[in-house]
Design a protein around this motif. Structure first.
Motif, PDB file in Angstrom:
ATOM      1  N   UNK A  18     -11.317 -85.158 -68.903  1.00 52.70           N
ATOM      2  CA  UNK A  18     -11.821 -83.840 -68.939  1.00 52.70           C
ATOM      3  C   UNK A  18     -12.747 -83.183 -68.182  1.00 52.70           C
ATOM      4  N   UNK A  19     -13.818 -84.159 -68.125  1.00 50.22           N
ATOM      5  CA  UNK A  19     -15.058 -83.735 -67.313  1.00 50.22           C
ATOM      6  C   UNK A  19     -14.470 -83.258 -65.772  1.00 50.22           C
ATOM      7  N   UNK A  20     -13.554 -84.370 -65.443  1.00 54.43           N
ATOM      8  CA  UNK A  20     -12.812 -84.145 -63.966  1.00 54.43           C
ATOM      9  C   UNK A  20     -12.372 -82.726 -63.808  1.00 54.43           C
ATOM     10  N   UNK A  21     -11.337 -82.617 -64.726  1.00 51.43           N
ATOM     11  CA  UNK A  21     -10.807 -81.202 -64.727  1.00 51.43           C
ATOM     12  C   UNK A  21     -11.466 -79.993 -64.842  1.00 51.43           C
ATOM     13  N   UNK A  22     -12.782 -80.167 -65.491  1.00 50.67           N
ATOM     14  CA  UNK A  22     -13.471 -78.981 -65.628  1.00 50.67           C
ATOM     15  C   UNK A  22     -14.402 -78.880 -64.278  1.00 50.67           C
ATOM     16  N   UNK A  23     -14.791 -79.966 -63.689  1.00 48.79           N
ATOM     17  CA  UNK A  23     -15.519 -79.854 -62.362  1.00 48.79           C
ATOM     18  C   UNK A  23     -14.614 -79.343 -61.164  1.00 48.79           C
ATOM     19  N   UNK A  24     -13.249 -80.028 -61.235  1.00 51.02           N
ATOM     20  CA  UNK A  24     -12.233 -79.380 -59.948  1.00 51.02           C
ATOM     21  C   UNK A  24     -11.904 -78.121 -60.255  1.00 51.02           C
ATOM     22  N   UNK A  25     -11.782 -77.698 -61.609  1.00 51.83           N
ATOM     23  CA  UNK A  25     -11.631 -76.186 -61.745  1.00 51.83           C
ATOM     24  C   UNK A  25     -12.397 -75.464 -61.392  1.00 51.83           C
ATOM     25  N   UNK A  26     -13.752 -75.691 -61.551  1.00 51.26           N
ATOM     26  CA  UNK A  26     -14.659 -74.955 -61.079  1.00 51.26           C
ATOM     27  C   UNK A  26     -14.610 -74.900 -59.487  1.00 51.26           C
ATOM     28  N   UNK A  27     -14.599 -76.012 -59.105  1.00 55.26           N
ATOM     29  CA  UNK A  27     -14.462 -76.040 -57.579  1.00 55.26           C
ATOM     30  C   UNK A  27     -13.265 -75.191 -56.918  1.00 55.26           C
ATOM     31  N   UNK A  28     -12.154 -75.377 -57.729  1.00 56.72           N
ATOM     32  CA  UNK A  28     -11.025 -74.693 -57.096  1.00 56.72           C
ATOM     33  C   UNK A  28     -11.109 -73.128 -57.207  1.00 56.72           C
ATOM     34  N   UNK A  29     -11.783 -72.642 -58.400  1.00 53.07           N
ATOM     35  CA  UNK A  29     -11.696 -71.027 -58.517  1.00 53.07           C
ATOM     36  C   UNK A  29     -12.750 -70.622 -57.512  1.00 53.07           C
ATOM     37  N   UNK A  30     -13.880 -71.295 -57.295  1.00 49.92           N
ATOM     38  CA  UNK A  30     -15.009 -70.602 -56.427  1.00 49.92           C
ATOM     39  C   UNK A  30     -14.368 -70.667 -54.995  1.00 49.92           C
TER      40      UNK A  30
END
Length: 259
Positions: A18-30
């Motif tokens: 779950x933490x990895x998905x949150x981190x990657x989603x943030x990186x993906x969006x920015x």
């Protein structure tokens, strides 16, 4: 005691995903602005960007699939979903390696170096495309729980990625350091940018894959703990590689010196 240790490992694994998905989603969006510029034609699409897009979106799909597998609303076919997650994550690691390899081929522009790098890529993908390395079973409380892993192949994939990156980075550094045409290759600070960006990617990939490989080799009695850092290694390598591509592409657009 062993049962408690395994249970803690499963809980940590689920929370980590779950933490990895949150981190990657943030990186993906920015970083979506770069993708949008390429899609709308504001930034020229060159064929090496295919590997960037493939790795970036495969990693996102793998993380979403992993979350579905560990926190599903209903019973599902674990084998098919986990096989997809496994292949997508490993493929993103393979594509991350290719991103740096393509730039090394472009800098050398030598048929023997090209053939060497292509052989290294094929060797890596012969490991990446192995399926059935993670075997899971369905449980009502934790979804698809890992019950068995083929640690040898998984560790070999990570170790190969590390070796591949090291060889490619050395070839890149050597060519830029002893370039026959310093004006076309090293002008505008391109050589420094290639080396610095490539080194950052290599260090991130090396550290993450080292931890992942060591756990797979040392911890053989618990399949969950053994592979617990495999996905983080894939995520870190994909993020670092994607940033290299975007940085160099932006640099190219600003200078117009690279073909």
């Amino acid at each position: 005691m062993l049962h408690l240790f395994r249970r803690c490992g499963i809980e940590f694994f689920i929370k980590l995903q779950h933490c990895l998905l949150g981190l990657y989603a943030w990186e993906f969006v920015i970083s979506l602005d770069f993708d949008w510029k390429v899609i709308t034609g504001k930034h020229a699409f060159r064929w090496p960007l295919f590997f960037y897009f493939a790795g970036r979106y495969l990693m996102l799909a793998a993380l979403i699939g992993i979350i579905v597998s560990v926190d599903p609303p209903t019973s599902l076919n674990c084998h098919n979903l986990v096989t997809f997650n496994e292949l997508a994550a490993s493929a993103s690691l393979g594509l991350a390696c290719i991103n740096l390899a393509v730039r090394t081929i472009a800098v050398w522009h030598n048929k023997w170096i090209t053939r060497l790098v292509i052989l290294l890529v094929l060797g890596h993908w012969s490991l990446v495309l192995q399926s059935g390395l993670v075997i899971t079973s369905w449980t009502p409380t934790s979804g698809c729980v890992i019950v068995e892993t083929k640690n040898t192949i998984l560790a070999a994939t990570s170790l190969y990625a590390m070796s591949f990156d090291f060889i490619v980075l050395c070839l890149l550094a050597y060519r830029l350091a002893f370039a026959l045409d310093p004006i076309s290759i090293a002008s505008g600070g391109l050589a420094r940018r290639l080396i610095s960006e490539g080194l950052v990617y290599f260090l991130v990939s090396f550290v993450c894959n080292s931890i992942s490989s060591l756990l797979m080799i040392i911890i053989v009695y618990d399949p969950v703990v053994a592979v617990i850092f495999h996905i983080p290694a894939c995520v870190a390598s994909t993020i670092a590689s994607s940033r290299v591509v975007r940085s160099l592409s932006t640099f190219n657009a600003e200078t117009g010196r690279v073909q």
